[in-house]
Enzyme design. Structure first.
Site, PDB file in Angstrom:
ATOM      1  N   GLU A   1      44.448  86.933  55.205  1.00  0.00           N
ATOM      2  CA  GLU A   1      43.793  86.984  53.894  1.00  0.00           C
ATOM      3  C   GLU A   1      44.480  87.920  52.894  1.00  0.00           C
ATOM      4  OE1 GLU A   1      42.546  88.280  56.638  1.00  0.00           O
ATOM      5  OE2 GLU A   1      41.830  90.304  56.227  1.00  0.00           O
TER       6      GLU A   1
ATOM      7  N   ARG B   1      37.337  76.725  65.710  1.00  0.00           N
ATOM      8  CA  ARG B   1      38.701  76.450  65.254  1.00  0.00           C
ATOM      9  C   ARG B   1      39.718  76.937  66.303  1.00  0.00           C
ATOM     10  NH1 ARG B   1      38.257  79.430  59.527  1.00  0.00           N
ATOM     11  NH2 ARG B   1      36.711  80.581  60.737  1.00  0.00           N
TER      12      ARG B   1
ATOM     13  N   VAL C   1      26.775  83.591  56.573  1.00  0.00           N
ATOM     14  CA  VAL C   1      27.600  83.270  57.742  1.00  0.00           C
ATOM     15  C   VAL C   1      29.049  83.692  57.467  1.00  0.00           C
ATOM     16  CG1 VAL C   1      28.440  81.408  59.224  1.00  0.00           C
ATOM     17  CG2 VAL C   1      26.068  81.385  58.410  1.00  0.00           C
TER      18      VAL C   1
ATOM     19  N   HIS D   1      40.087  90.931  57.884  1.00  0.00           N
ATOM     20  CA  HIS D   1      38.974  91.437  57.050  1.00  0.00           C
ATOM     21  C   HIS D   1      38.620  92.879  57.429  1.00  0.00           C
ATOM     22  CE1 HIS D   1      38.471  87.512  55.251  1.00  0.00           C
ATOM     23  NE2 HIS D   1      38.436  86.969  56.455  1.00  0.00           N
TER      24      HIS D   1
ATOM     25  N   ASP E   1      32.430  88.209  54.555  1.00  0.00           N
ATOM     26  CA  ASP E   1      33.524  88.655  55.439  1.00  0.00           C
ATOM     27  C   ASP E   1      34.243  89.880  54.874  1.00  0.00           C
ATOM     28  OD1 ASP E   1      34.666  87.260  53.368  1.00  0.00           O
ATOM     29  OD2 ASP E   1      35.919  85.973  54.615  1.00  0.00           O
TER      30      ASP E   1
ATOM     31  N   VAL F   1      32.931  86.629  45.067  1.00  0.00           N
ATOM     32  CA  VAL F   1      33.886  87.523  44.408  1.00  0.00           C
ATOM     33  C   VAL F   1      34.876  88.079  45.442  1.00  0.00           C
ATOM     34  CG1 VAL F   1      32.131  88.200  42.723  1.00  0.00           C
ATOM     35  CG2 VAL F   1      32.564  89.665  44.669  1.00  0.00           C
TER      36      VAL F   1
ATOM     37  N   ARG G   1      40.951  82.705  34.210  1.00  0.00           N
ATOM     38  CA  ARG G   1      40.343  81.887  35.268  1.00  0.00           C
ATOM     39  C   ARG G   1      39.186  81.041  34.710  1.00  0.00           C
ATOM     40  NH1 ARG G   1      41.535  78.910  39.405  1.00  0.00           N
ATOM     41  NH2 ARG G   1      39.761  78.620  40.791  1.00  0.00           N
TER      42      ARG G   1
ATOM     43  N   VAL H   1      29.179  84.209  50.356  1.00  0.00           N
ATOM     44  CA  VAL H   1      30.430  83.787  51.012  1.00  0.00           C
ATOM     45  C   VAL H   1      31.332  85.012  51.216  1.00  0.00           C
ATOM     46  CG1 VAL H   1      32.353  82.157  50.952  1.00  0.00           C
ATOM     47  CG2 VAL H   1      30.204  81.567  49.830  1.00  0.00           C
TER      48      VAL H   1
HETATM   49  N1  NAD Z   1      32.204  83.450  54.754  1.00  0.00           N
HETATM   50  C1  NAD Z   1      33.259  82.683  55.019  1.00  0.00           C
HETATM   51  O1  NAD Z   1      33.312  81.960  55.988  1.00  0.00           O
HETATM   52  C2  NAD Z   1      34.427  82.705  54.068  1.00  0.00           C
HETATM   53  C3  NAD Z   1      35.412  81.711  54.127  1.00  0.00           C
HETATM   54  C4  NAD Z   1      36.454  81.735  53.185  1.00  0.00           C
HETATM   55  C5  NAD Z   1      36.517  82.753  52.231  1.00  0.00           C
HETATM   56  N2  NAD Z   1      35.547  83.727  52.246  1.00  0.00           N
HETATM   57  C6  NAD Z   1      35.522  84.825  51.281  1.00  0.00           C
HETATM   58  O2  NAD Z   1      35.122  84.370  49.999  1.00  0.00           O
HETATM   59  C7  NAD Z   1      35.531  85.349  49.037  1.00  0.00           C
HETATM   60  C8  NAD Z   1      36.172  84.653  47.840  1.00  0.00           C
HETATM   61  O3  NAD Z   1      37.406  84.079  48.244  1.00  0.00           O
HETATM   62  P1  NAD Z   1      38.342  83.277  47.227  1.00  0.00           P
HETATM   63  O4  NAD Z   1      39.425  82.661  48.034  1.00  0.00           O
HETATM   64  O5  NAD Z   1      37.532  82.423  46.336  1.00  0.00           O
HETATM   65  O6  NAD Z   1      38.964  84.481  46.387  1.00  0.00           O
HETATM   66  P2  NAD Z   1      39.713  84.342  44.978  1.00  0.00           P
HETATM   67  O7  NAD Z   1      40.592  85.533  44.876  1.00  0.00           O
HETATM   68  O8  NAD Z   1      40.301  82.986  44.809  1.00  0.00           O
HETATM   69  O9  NAD Z   1      38.521  84.463  43.930  1.00  0.00           O
HETATM   70  C9  NAD Z   1      37.755  85.607  43.768  1.00  0.00           C
HETATM   71  C10 NAD Z   1      37.315  85.643  42.326  1.00  0.00           C
HETATM   72  O10 NAD Z   1      36.389  86.733  42.168  1.00  0.00           O
HETATM   73  C11 NAD Z   1      36.576  87.226  40.855  1.00  0.00           C
HETATM   74  N3  NAD Z   1      35.923  88.525  40.755  1.00  0.00           N
HETATM   75  C12 NAD Z   1      36.305  89.727  41.235  1.00  0.00           C
HETATM   76  N4  NAD Z   1      35.383  90.674  40.949  1.00  0.00           N
HETATM   77  C13 NAD Z   1      34.383  90.028  40.257  1.00  0.00           C
HETATM   78  C14 NAD Z   1      33.155  90.438  39.706  1.00  0.00           C
HETATM   79  N5  NAD Z   1      32.755  91.718  39.770  1.00  0.00           N
HETATM   80  N6  NAD Z   1      32.379  89.504  39.082  1.00  0.00           N
HETATM   81  C15 NAD Z   1      32.767  88.222  39.020  1.00  0.00           C
HETATM   82  N7  NAD Z   1      33.935  87.773  39.532  1.00  0.00           N
HETATM   83  C16 NAD Z   1      34.728  88.669  40.148  1.00  0.00           C
HETATM   84  C17 NAD Z   1      38.085  87.232  40.674  1.00  0.00           C
HETATM   85  O11 NAD Z   1      38.441  87.294  39.309  1.00  0.00           O
HETATM   86  C18 NAD Z   1      38.458  85.899  41.328  1.00  0.00           C
HETATM   87  O12 NAD Z   1      38.533  84.832  40.399  1.00  0.00           O
HETATM   88  C19 NAD Z   1      36.483  86.283  49.809  1.00  0.00           C
HETATM   89  O13 NAD Z   1      35.801  87.465  50.179  1.00  0.00           O
HETATM   90  C20 NAD Z   1      36.836  85.499  51.044  1.00  0.00           C
HETATM   91  O14 NAD Z   1      37.230  86.315  52.125  1.00  0.00           O
HETATM   92  C21 NAD Z   1      34.525  83.716  53.145  1.00  0.00           C
END
Ligand code: NAD
Length: 370
Positions: free
Chosen positions: A118, A15, A298, A96, A270, A239, A203, A267
């Site tokens: 983020e 990117r 990843v 992160h 990070d 989560v 949610r 996911v």
């Molecule tokens: N690996 C990657 O390339 C990549 C890319 C994008 C996002 N992410 C990561 O993915 C994760 C999720 O992002 P998002 O945008 O969906 O966040 P978000 O805030 O939209 O959703 C997270 C959800 O997790 C829920 N949650 C919190 N604790 C919980 C638990 N103990 N049990 C069940 N649910 C729980 C929250 O209520 C919320 O609905 C983040 O860590 C983000 O950084 C990773």
């Protein structure tokens, strides 16, 4: 302001943090943009496309950092990038920091102001600069999980959607936010049996409506997860607790509840990962096995589809980058309180409470840090 766009150097990251449209908006409002030669190549954007919109192409990362006040990036800075940061710099990128005290400390030592995509919030407390990449990562999570379930790749050898007369695979999605919703959309589209768990009942209501009742929504608890794990072919961990290190929702002990050669996609890696056995992997070598369970972790999943991700990301980040360029950090965060929560490090201090807590460092409100 002088705005710099370096080439991303994290492994398998294609990117770029600004498109020619962004350069045009920046130059139209009187800012200078310095783009590293070849920065857009991975996203099929040529240097000439940037130049046509008023960018200056500079030969290397040193020149970008030396020419610029604000550095706009995609992934967290790698050590050689941190070494280029000076106290006058504003760094605007994904950081992160919660799972990475070493990076946090080195950014504080640089004296730069570091704003994390983020943790920027909108007026409803959502994460507008994480959302577009979460949409991409959620969709990839199901695709990648389906692929890794194929026998030659070490999976159980089950087709997500089944066929007439043979049942589908079971997909458990823990965390029903932006990633979870998008992972569920694809899993439903592939005709899997899908469960989505979250701790936020409102949610769960939204998910039920958005997915027209085609997934089972479950209030997330240790017991609910234990009861579902034996059924799972694919578990997607999604989560997030804003700014904090991810909680473990599946411990190593619980892996033994799962079918052998089932797949875990973390996911949340990070933010440190939400499965105890997760460690970051790359697109070149995305999986490893623990106790007979395939782990896919990843940390830059959207980096694999840059032609989608670069545009989705920059559509969201550009208005904030313009605001920062136009007003400077202090005025911009006063005008837009959501941007204030993005400031993680300033003046050698940690200015986000969850990052300070996770890294064991002292918290200083941003207004007192400069
Ligand atoms: N690996 C990657 O390339 C990549 C890319 C994008 C996002 N992410 C990561 O993915 C994760 C999720 O992002 P998002 O945008 O969906 O966040 P978000 O805030 O939209 O959703 C997270 C959800 O997790 C829920 N949650 C919190 N604790 C919980 C638990 N103990 N049990 C069940 N649910 C729980 C929250 O209520 C919320 O609905 C983040 O860590 C983000 O950084 C990773």
């Amino acid at each position: 302001m002088k705005v710099g766009v370096p080439t991303e150097i994290k492994t398998d990251e294609y990117r770029v943090a600004m498109t020619p449209a962004g350069v045009r908006d920046m130059t139209d409002t009187g800012h200078d943009v310095f783009v590293q030669a070849g920065a857009g190549e991975g996203s099929a954007i040529a240097d000439a496309d940037y130049q046509a919109q008023g960018a200056q192409i500079v030969p290397d990362a040193d020149a970008v950092f030396e020419s610029s006040d604000m550095i706009v990036k995609v992934k967290e800075p790698q050590p050689e990038e941190v070494a280029r940061l000076r106290p006058h710099h504003t760094l605007f990128t994904y950081l992160h920091l919660a799972p990475d005290p070493e990076l946090t400390r080195s950014l504080a030592d640089s004296g730069a102001t570091c704003i994390a995509y983020e943790t920027v919030e909108d007026e409803r407390g959502r994460l507008p600069l994480l959302a577009p990449m979460s949409e991409v990562a959620g969709k990839i999570a199901t695709q990648a999980g389906a692929f890794m379930l194929e026998k030659p790749l070490g999976g159980r050898g089950i087709l997500l959607g089944g066929v007439p007369g043979v049942g589908p695979a079971t997909v458990i999605i823990i965390g029903g936010g932006v990633v979870g919703l998008n992972a569920a959309f694809i899993a439903v589209g592939m005709e899997a049996e899908v469960f989505v768990l979250d701790r936020n009942i409102e949610r769960l209501r939204e998910l039920d409506t958005a997915l027209s009742g085609r997934v089972s929504t479950v209030f997330s608890s240790s017991l609910a997860i234990e009861e579902l794990l034996p059924r799972a072919d694919l578990v997607i961990g999604a989560v997030l607790v804003h700014g904090a290190k991810a909680p473990y929702v599946v411990t190593r002990e619980r892996l033994k509840l799962m079918k052998r050669q089932a797949v875990l996609v973390d996911v949340s890696i990070d933010q440190g990962g939400c499965f105890e056995t997760s460690r970051p992997t790359t697109h070149s070598d995305p999986t490893y096995e623990v106790d007979g369970i395939t782990h896919y972790c990843v940390a830059n999943m959207p980096g694999a589809v840059p032609i989608t991700s670069t545009y989705a990301l920059t559509n969201a980040t550009l208005p904030y980058a313009l605001e920062l360029a136009q007003h400077g950090v202090a005025d911009a965060i006063e005008r837009n309180p959501g941007l204030r929560s993005g400031v993680n490090v300033a003046g050698g201090r940690i200015t986000h409470p969850a990052v300070a807590q996770a890294t064991g460092m002292d918290f200083t409100p941003v207004e007192q840090a400069a």
